[in-house]
Design a protein around this motif. Sequence first.
Motif, mmCIF file in Angstrom:
data_model
loop_
_atom_site.group_PDB
_atom_site.id
_atom_site.type_symbol
_atom_site.label_atom_id
_atom_site.label_comp_id
_atom_site.label_asym_id
_atom_site.label_seq_id
_atom_site.Cartn_x
_atom_site.Cartn_y
_atom_site.Cartn_z
ATOM 1 N N ALA A 1 0.837 -1.206 0.000
ATOM 2 C CA ALA A 1 0.000 0.000 0.000
ATOM 3 C C ALA A 1 0.871 1.255 0.000
ATOM 4 O O ALA A 1 0.562 2.229 -0.690
ATOM 5 C CB ALA A 1 -0.934 -0.006 1.211
ATOM 6 N N ASP A 2 1.969 1.233 0.755
ATOM 7 C CA ASP A 2 2.902 2.370 0.776
ATOM 8 C C ASP A 2 3.506 2.600 -0.603
ATOM 9 O O ASP A 2 3.573 3.738 -1.085
ATOM 10 C CB ASP A 2 4.038 2.132 1.772
ATOM 11 N N LEU A 3 3.965 1.526 -1.231
ATOM 12 C CA LEU A 3 4.578 1.645 -2.557
ATOM 13 C C LEU A 3 3.575 2.133 -3.595
ATOM 14 O O LEU A 3 3.906 2.965 -4.439
ATOM 15 C CB LEU A 3 5.197 0.315 -2.985
ATOM 16 N N THR A 4 2.356 1.652 -3.513
ATOM 17 C CA THR A 4 1.309 2.106 -4.433
ATOM 18 C C THR A 4 1.013 3.581 -4.208
ATOM 19 O O THR A 4 0.866 4.354 -5.162
ATOM 20 C CB THR A 4 0.032 1.263 -4.263
ATOM 21 N N CYS A 5 0.945 3.986 -2.947
ATOM 22 C CA CYS A 5 0.712 5.392 -2.603
ATOM 23 C C CYS A 5 1.827 6.266 -3.182
ATOM 24 O O CYS A 5 1.566 7.282 -3.828
ATOM 25 C CB CYS A 5 0.632 5.547 -1.089
ATOM 26 N N LEU A 6 3.088 5.871 -2.959
ATOM 27 C CA LEU A 6 4.233 6.632 -3.484
ATOM 28 C C LEU A 6 4.248 6.623 -5.006
ATOM 29 O O LEU A 6 4.507 7.657 -5.639
ATOM 30 C CB LEU A 6 5.541 6.060 -2.944
ATOM 31 N N ASP A 7 3.953 5.479 -5.606
ATOM 32 C CA ASP A 7 3.924 5.374 -7.059
ATOM 33 C C ASP A 7 2.905 6.346 -7.645
ATOM 34 O O ASP A 7 3.206 7.096 -8.585
ATOM 35 C CB ASP A 7 3.586 3.934 -7.451
ATOM 36 N N ASN A 8 1.707 6.359 -7.085
ATOM 37 C CA ASN A 8 0.672 7.279 -7.567
ATOM 38 C C ASN A 8 1.089 8.737 -7.381
ATOM 39 O O ASN A 8 0.864 9.573 -8.262
ATOM 40 C CB ASN A 8 -0.654 7.023 -6.842
ATOM 41 N N TYR A 9 1.699 9.035 -6.247
ATOM 42 C CA TYR A 9 2.133 10.400 -5.967
ATOM 43 C C TYR A 9 3.225 10.840 -6.942
ATOM 44 O O TYR A 9 3.155 11.925 -7.517
ATOM 45 C CB TYR A 9 2.625 10.519 -4.527
#
Length: 163
Positions: free
Chosen positions: A140-148
Amino acid sequence: MKKLILLILMFVSLSGMCQVNSFMISNDKLIWENVFISSEANIPSTISRHVRLKITSSDGTIYKGTGTDIKNTCPGTSDFMKDGFSFSFNFEIELSEGKYRVTISNLVFSKNTKKAKTSTGAEKYFIENGLLKKDGKIEADLTCLDNYFNKIFTMTTVYKNRL
């Protein structure tokens, strides 16, 4: 029977190559990289729209810079992505005909406390035994950072993962 085995092997190899986000590991370092399709050539003006991004050098079609004290939260993420934490990173933008590549490295999470500021490299949190950790919160953290990262570096709405 041989065709069935070949088909199964092809499916397994293709699913192993799929990537949920644009993060990878290079020399035991966490790297984010994406290629964006665009004819944008004025990188400095685009970067200046984000107050926490700064270009520190340029050489022809390559721009290098930093992102500092960035706060971004997403629901369902770990404590690193919660209020009170910020992160910084180095970035490089390489322009090419009709596209540009953004590479982010040196991702560091920080938290200011009353006593001191503590910093933790992303590798300590996201990498284990040379691989990205498999955990719901970490993903979830990586997805959040990826989207950002996709959002702040997008000069167009179309992108892909490799140049």
